[in-house]
Design an enzyme around this catalytic site. Structure first.
Site, PDB file in Angstrom:
ATOM      1  CG  ASN A 169      -1.856   1.297   1.294  1.00  0.00           C
ATOM      2  OD1 ASN A 169      -1.633   2.127   0.354  1.00  0.00           O
ATOM      3  ND2 ASN A 169      -2.551   1.497   2.562  1.00  0.00           N
ATOM      4  CE  LYS A 229      -0.290   3.118   4.743  1.00  0.00           C
ATOM      5  NZ  LYS A 229      -0.070   3.493   6.222  1.00  0.00           N
ATOM      6  CG  HIS A 284      -5.798   2.055   5.368  1.00  0.00           C
ATOM      7  ND1 HIS A 284      -5.400   3.023   6.037  1.00  0.00           N
ATOM      8  CD2 HIS A 284      -4.835   1.148   5.009  1.00  0.00           C
ATOM      9  CE1 HIS A 284      -3.915   2.621   6.378  1.00  0.00           C
ATOM     10  NE2 HIS A 284      -3.824   1.640   5.900  1.00  0.00           N
ATOM     11  CD  GLU A 288      -2.871   5.539   6.597  1.00  0.00           C
ATOM     12  OE1 GLU A 288      -2.914   5.547   5.620  1.00  0.00           O
ATOM     13  OE2 GLU A 288      -1.982   5.204   7.500  1.00  0.00           O
ATOM     14  CD  GLU A 315      -3.175  -2.267   7.537  1.00  0.00           C
ATOM     15  OE1 GLU A 315      -2.036  -2.664   6.974  1.00  0.00           O
ATOM     16  OE2 GLU A 315      -3.913  -1.201   7.133  1.00  0.00           O
ATOM     17  N   GLY A 372       2.696   2.713  10.743  1.00  0.00           N
ATOM     18  CA  GLY A 372       3.561   3.769  10.517  1.00  0.00           C
ATOM     19  C   GLY A 372       4.412   4.302  11.874  1.00  0.00           C
ATOM     20  CB  SER A 395       5.430  -1.277  12.062  1.00  0.00           C
ATOM     21  OG  SER A 395       5.020   0.062  12.217  1.00  0.00           O
TER      22      SER A 395
HETATM   23  P1  13P Z   1       3.031   0.642   7.836  1.00  0.00           P
HETATM   24  O1  13P Z   1       3.722  -0.659   7.061  1.00  0.00           O
HETATM   25  O2  13P Z   1       3.911   1.989   7.173  1.00  0.00           O
HETATM   26  O3  13P Z   1       3.008   0.593   9.229  1.00  0.00           O
HETATM   27  O4  13P Z   1       1.815   0.844   7.100  1.00  0.00           O
HETATM   28  C1  13P Z   1       0.628  -0.216   7.242  1.00  0.00           C
HETATM   29  C2  13P Z   1      -0.506   0.139   6.539  1.00  0.00           C
HETATM   30  O5  13P Z   1      -1.040   0.900   6.787  1.00  0.00           O
HETATM   31  C3  13P Z   1      -0.671  -0.798   5.263  1.00  0.00           C
HETATM   32  O6  13P Z   1      -2.006  -0.535   4.661  1.00  0.00           O
END
Ligand code: 13P
Length: 254
Positions: free
Chosen positions: A11, A13, A97, A99, A169, A175, A214
């Site tokens: 992903n 982003k 997601h 976010e 997640e 992140g 992560s």
């Molecule tokens: P990170 O791997 O940067 O923690 O992000 C995970 C994520 O949100 C994947 O959709």
């Protein structure tokens, strides 16, 4: 027990530029070994889907999107429809997601509607679920996961999960560099499977449940070794070809 082929999805982003994704894609395509057990998916920002389709060629890597509209078409400025994603050879689409839920107000109901719209257009939804830190600390992890899953089960029906993927997640691990321990991940993955099994054993046994938060080359093997972890949804580490390739190769078929 069903053999579940592992899946590793990137992903990206809202990261990258044409100048940066070209070498990234080249590195990933040339480094992905034929003996990689995992199905590998890349979900770039929408505007790079054409570039992705072009560059992936016959690498075996599959295109996905990070989001879609729950509506079919019409006067919805700035939205992208499921059919448009199909035009660019997308097979997968991430829905719900954290976010999107936290920053763009996507409710459980809207996420369920997006899941259905994706499936109606023959896309495979990757449904994200996960608790916030405060919810984990107050012991509400399972309540949150159950609420998020039930919203989709109620709208789409349990059989819809025959053609879907779930990604667990934990929001506090995204992140942050802080990963759920393999045991913490396994515990929630087993709970997700149990929830689905209450409706349909075969669906629960077959569905792939990815871990996200992560994941990096250094911790992928121990997370992917857990019995109910079927791969990963990778954010930051997917922006580095070597890291991402190591993660892909860490996912082994059972
Ligand atoms: P990170 O791997 O940067 O923690 O992000 C995970 C994520 O949100 C994947 O959709």
């Amino acid at each position: 027990m069903t053999q579940r082929r592992p899946l590793v999805a990137a992903n990206w982003k809202m990261n990258g530029s044409l100048a940066s994704i070209r070498p990234l894609l080249k590195g990933i395509c040339s480094g992905l070994q034929a003996k990689c057990d995992a199905e590998v998916v890349i979900c770039p920002p929408y505007v790079y889907l054409a570039e992705l389709t072009d560059k992936l060629g016959n690498s075996g890597i599959i295109s996905g999107a990070q989001n879609l509209s729950h509506l079919e078409s019409g006067a919805f400025t700035g939205e992208i429809s499921a059919d448009m994603l199909k035009d660019f050879s997308c097979k997968y689409v991430i829905v719900g997601h954290s976010e999107r839920r936290a920053l763009y107000g996507e409710t459980d109901g809207l996420v369920a509607a997006k899941f259905m719209r994706g499936q109606d257009a023959a896309l495979v939804p990757i449904l994200c679920v996960g608790e916030q830190l405060a919810e984990r600390e107050s012991g509400d992890t399972e309540v949150v996961i159950e609420r998020q899953l039930n919203a989709v089960i109620e709208l789409a029906g349990i059989k819809a999960f025959n053609d879907a993927v779930i990604a667990y997640e934990p929001v506090w691990a995204i992140g942050t560099g802080e990963t759920a321990t393999p045991d913490q991940a396994q515990e929630v993955h087993a709970f997700v499977r149990l929830l689905l099994a209450r409706h349909d054993d075969a669906v629960a046994d077959k569905i792939r449940i990815l871990y996200g938060g992560s994941v990096k080359a250094a911790n992928a093997v121990e997370i992917f070794n857990m019995v109910d972890v079927d791969g990963g949804l990778i954010g930051g580490a997917a922006l580095d070809a070597d890291e991402f390739l190591s993660i892909c190769h860490a996912a082994r078929g059972s």
